[in-house]
Design a protein around this motif. Structure first.
Motif, mmCIF file in Angstrom:
data_model
loop_
_atom_site.group_PDB
_atom_site.id
_atom_site.type_symbol
_atom_site.label_atom_id
_atom_site.label_comp_id
_atom_site.label_asym_id
_atom_site.label_seq_id
_atom_site.Cartn_x
_atom_site.Cartn_y
_atom_site.Cartn_z
ATOM 1 N N ALA A 271 17.838 40.988 35.686
ATOM 2 C CA ALA A 271 16.970 41.705 34.748
ATOM 3 C C ALA A 271 17.727 42.220 33.534
ATOM 4 C CB ALA A 271 16.280 42.862 35.467
ATOM 5 N N CYS A 272 19.044 42.233 33.597
ATOM 6 C CA CYS A 272 19.861 42.682 32.466
ATOM 7 C C CYS A 272 20.289 41.517 31.572
ATOM 8 C CB CYS A 272 21.107 43.410 32.968
ATOM 9 S SG CYS A 272 20.753 44.882 33.948
ATOM 10 N N THR A 273 19.779 40.326 31.845
ATOM 11 C CA THR A 273 20.146 39.137 31.084
ATOM 12 C C THR A 273 18.958 38.679 30.235
ATOM 13 O OG1 THR A 273 19.389 37.469 32.694
ATOM 14 C CG2 THR A 273 21.546 38.500 33.085
ATOM 15 N N ASP A 274 19.091 37.484 29.653
ATOM 16 C CA ASP A 274 17.996 36.930 28.847
ATOM 17 C C ASP A 274 17.163 35.930 29.633
ATOM 18 O OD1 ASP A 274 19.884 34.936 29.031
ATOM 19 O OD2 ASP A 274 19.847 34.401 26.900
ATOM 20 N N ILE A 275 17.142 36.041 30.947
ATOM 21 C CA ILE A 275 16.321 35.154 31.767
ATOM 22 C C ILE A 275 14.845 35.297 31.384
ATOM 23 C CG2 ILE A 275 15.973 36.853 33.608
ATOM 24 C CD1 ILE A 275 16.235 34.539 35.635
ATOM 25 N N SER A 276 14.109 34.219 31.545
ATOM 26 C CA SER A 276 12.668 34.259 31.285
ATOM 27 C C SER A 276 11.994 35.326 32.147
ATOM 28 C CB SER A 276 12.064 32.887 31.593
ATOM 29 O OG SER A 276 10.711 32.975 31.944
ATOM 30 N N ASP A 277 11.102 36.106 31.560
ATOM 31 C CA ASP A 277 10.369 37.130 32.313
ATOM 32 C C ASP A 277 9.553 36.502 33.433
ATOM 33 O OD1 ASP A 277 11.400 39.145 30.786
ATOM 34 O OD2 ASP A 277 9.631 39.394 29.513
ATOM 35 N N ARG A 278 8.939 35.361 33.164
ATOM 36 C CA ARG A 278 8.128 34.689 34.182
ATOM 37 C C ARG A 278 9.003 34.261 35.362
ATOM 38 N NH1 ARG A 278 3.121 31.923 34.067
ATOM 39 N NH2 ARG A 278 2.950 30.206 35.562
ATOM 40 N N ALA A 279 10.173 33.705 35.059
ATOM 41 C CA ALA A 279 11.085 33.288 36.121
ATOM 42 C C ALA A 279 11.591 34.492 36.909
ATOM 43 C CB ALA A 279 12.253 32.509 35.537
ATOM 44 N N LEU A 280 11.895 35.589 36.218
ATOM 45 C CA LEU A 280 12.388 36.783 36.901
ATOM 46 C C LEU A 280 11.342 37.322 37.880
ATOM 47 C CD1 LEU A 280 14.585 38.928 37.240
ATOM 48 C CD2 LEU A 280 13.544 40.192 35.342
ATOM 49 N N ALA A 281 10.086 37.355 37.462
ATOM 50 C CA ALA A 281 9.024 37.829 38.351
ATOM 51 C C ALA A 281 8.898 36.917 39.569
ATOM 52 C CB ALA A 281 7.704 37.888 37.582
ATOM 53 N N ALA A 282 9.015 35.618 39.360
ATOM 54 C CA ALA A 282 8.914 34.676 40.482
ATOM 55 C C ALA A 282 10.086 34.838 41.439
ATOM 56 C CB ALA A 282 8.852 33.248 39.950
ATOM 57 N N LEU A 283 11.283 35.060 40.907
ATOM 58 C CA LEU A 283 12.455 35.244 41.761
ATOM 59 C C LEU A 283 12.359 36.552 42.548
ATOM 60 C CD1 LEU A 283 15.146 33.982 39.231
ATOM 61 C CD2 LEU A 283 14.614 32.919 41.440
ATOM 62 N N ARG A 284 11.807 37.585 41.939
ATOM 63 C CA ARG A 284 11.615 38.858 42.660
ATOM 64 C C ARG A 284 10.684 38.670 43.858
ATOM 65 N NH1 ARG A 284 13.654 43.384 40.412
ATOM 66 N NH2 ARG A 284 13.942 43.535 38.143
ATOM 67 N N ALA A 285 9.653 37.862 43.656
ATOM 68 C CA ALA A 285 8.681 37.650 44.727
ATOM 69 C C ALA A 285 9.100 36.552 45.697
ATOM 70 C CB ALA A 285 7.321 37.295 44.110
ATOM 71 N N GLY A 286 10.161 35.833 45.390
ATOM 72 C CA GLY A 286 10.570 34.697 46.200
ATOM 73 C C GLY A 286 11.202 35.094 47.524
ATOM 74 N N LYS A 287 11.312 34.098 48.413
ATOM 75 C CA LYS A 287 11.837 34.339 49.758
ATOM 76 C C LYS A 287 13.107 33.548 50.051
ATOM 77 C CE LYS A 287 7.187 35.176 51.629
ATOM 78 N NZ LYS A 287 6.171 34.726 52.615
ATOM 79 N N VAL A 288 13.713 32.932 49.037
ATOM 80 C CA VAL A 288 14.872 32.072 49.274
ATOM 81 C C VAL A 288 16.049 32.912 49.770
ATOM 82 C CG1 VAL A 288 16.549 30.499 48.226
ATOM 83 C CG2 VAL A 288 14.144 30.404 47.532
ATOM 84 N N ARG A 289 16.587 32.528 50.935
ATOM 85 C CA ARG A 289 17.745 33.203 51.507
ATOM 86 C C ARG A 289 18.962 32.287 51.587
ATOM 87 N NH1 ARG A 289 17.622 38.260 51.232
ATOM 88 N NH2 ARG A 289 19.238 38.309 52.835
#
Length: 536
Positions: A271-289
């Protein structure tokens, strides 16, 4: 060692020119330049003057006393390079090419592609008086992979864009962004309006796996996935199945490592980078371990570079595991295998996300009904051909990996350029020293294939521009037609600067480098905003 080259090295050789004692190698013209993982400071001859730091566009050169814990391994990495590569044949000093004397009159050049290759070509041209360069790109924003390819957690590498800002600020430089050459303008349109055209269009497509099930939803190009999390307008609205606990990346180059890091990173850090907001929201909700990287061959043949492997090994909250170590491989055979052996010896920490580097494994088929559910893989054996090439041969031993996301990362291919010849085998435009024919030239990946680093484009562009200037001096270029020129709705440098201001301002409000605008409509609206009035 007073100064050390670290991971963010772009290998453009600016530091080589700045160093007064010739202690940074490999330099242009030396064995290994353009193919070595990075440049290295010789500890025996560095005099601690700091000249290299002012020349480096990505802040990769640091005093040894200023290294972070994660950067400390680069101290030994720089020194060990000279133990293995003494460069006995190197010249005493890299000679800076002298400015050429050109025939009188203006030289007008179109450069197609506003990525590193195109901008380095523009820079080489603008070193000469009387040259005008117009850089075209189909996107409303420049910088190519430096903007849309470098991982958001590698902000140091993105500092090279400050060098590009300096290039585009030179007299004689102009942009025409948001223009599709081949649609809005033709090759012939460009030739009529300029003395010469340089194509630096890159390699925009990925190689296919060629296995059953590759077309299933959940089977994704890593190229598209990287473009998604970087906010590229072509892919910014994509959706990816991140509700799976395991993702598999086929390939083990630097892009594969980037993807694995992003999938396992702490979203709060991203969240402190220039990552896409849409991608950041998807990664927050993601389950990849867990992210498994598959390599058909062994650790010694892995495509990632040592600096990127060091960055991976320095991750604090992600376990890195190594599987598929050949019995006959000495762990200290190379710097790369030594580091992999250290990773293999680590004790996993329960509960952490993990990245698995799995070697000697080849994809066989993807299975699933309406989406990817699993990937079948086969164990491989290494065989060496008579010419020394190491090949991976599949065996009958197979395994099923349950997964909902499979990313292929096995290389890039360029697309044909309308109006130019194209070699389907190499996916490049045939050329000689960058010259396709007098008046038409290539630079970057469309010229040499997807090899090298950001800085490799600098010497590549120099060769191409030398060919162009040779043709200009010899009178082989056609004069532009009076009044000829593109009449499209293009964005200029002022428009790009307006977009840049808008993104940086939005980023400053959130404590980020920038918040990217990711669709063409928003970008064009920002481009139309006037610059703030000067006070006083």
């Amino acid at each position: 060692m007073p100064y050390v080259v670290t991971r963010s090295c772009c290998a453009d050789a600016s530091c080589v020119l700045a160093c007064p004692v010739n202690c940074i190698h490999p330099a242009p013209g030396e064995p290994g330049f353009g193919t070595a993982d990075m440049l290295y400071v010789d500890p025996r001859t560095c005099v601690d003057c700091g000249a290299c730091t002012t020349a480096c566009p990505v802040d990769a050169l640091k005093p040894h006393t200023a290294l972070s814990e994660a950067e400390l391994p680069f101290l030994e990495l720089n020194a060990s390079y000279y133990k293995e590569n003494p460069h006995a044949d190197r010249a005493p000093m890299y000679v800076v090419p002298r400015q050429r004397t050109l025939p009188p009159g203006e030289l007008s050049v179109a450069v197609v592609g506003a990525g590193p290759a195109g901008l380095f070509a523009a820079d080489e041209l603008l070193r000469h008086p009387g040259v005008r360069v117009t850089v075209f790109d189909r996107l409303p924003t420049p910088y190519g992979l430096a903007r849309a390819g470098v991982a958001p957690d590698h902000q140091d590498t993105k500092q090279v864009t400050e060098l590009f800002r300096a290039i585009e600020s030179q007299p004689g430089f102009s942009y025409r962004l948001g223009v599709r050459v081949g649609t809005d303008l033709t090759h012939q349109d460009l030739l009529r309006a300029h003395h010469a055209v340089i194509y630096a269009t890159g390699a925009a497509t990925d190689k296919r796996l060629g296995i059953d099930g590759e077309e299933l939803p959940g089977s994704v190009s890593a190229t598209d996935f990287v473009a998604w999390y970087n906010g590229h307008p072509d892919r910014a609205r994509d959706d990816h199945p991140l509700d799976t606990e395991r993702a598999v990346v086929v390939g083990n180059g630097n892009v594969a490592l980037d993807v694995a890091r992003i999938l396992t990173a702490d979203p709060d850090a991203l969240a402190c980078t220039d990552i896409s907001d849409r991608a950041l929201a998807a990664l927050r909700a993601g389950k990849v371990r867990e992210v498994v990287l598959l390599g058909r061959r062994g650790p010694a043949q892995a495509a990632f570079t040592v600096p990127e492997l060091l960055a991976l090994s320095a991750l604090k909250d992600v376990d890195v595991r190594v599987e598929g170590w050949p019995d006959d491989l000495a762990p200290d055979a190379t710097e790369k295998t030594r580091l992999l052996a250290e990773l293999a010896a680590r004790t996993p920490v329960e509960g952490r996300r993990r990245i698995v580097l799995r070697f000697l494994a080849s994809p066989v088929r993807l299975t699933g009904d309406d989406t990817v559910r699993a990937l079948e893989i086969a164990a491989t054996e290494l065989r060496t051909d008579e010419d020394g090439t190491v090949r991976a041969v599949p065996t009958d031993a197979t395994q099923i990996l349950e997964t909902g996301l499979v990313l292929r990362s096995i290389g890039y291919r360029a697309r044909p350029v309308p109006g130019l010849p194209f070699d389907e085998d190499t996916a490049t435009v045939p050329h000689e020293g960058g010259r396709v024919e007098p008046g038409v030239y290539v630079a970057g990946w469309i010229k040499r294939g997807p090899t090298g680093f950001i800085g490799t484009n600098k010497t590549c562009a120099h060769e191409t521009v030398e060919s162009l200037l040779d043709d200009f001096a010899a009178g082989r270029l056609t004069q532009p037609e009076p009044g000829a020129g593109p009449g499209t709705d293009a964005l200029d440098l002022a428009a790009w600067r307006a977009i840049d201001r808008a993104e940086r301002a939005a980023g400053e409000a959130q404590g980020r480098p920038r918040v990217k605008l990711t669709d063409t409509e928003s970008l064009r609206r920002a481009a139309a905003r006037p610059a703030p009035a000067l006070r006083g």
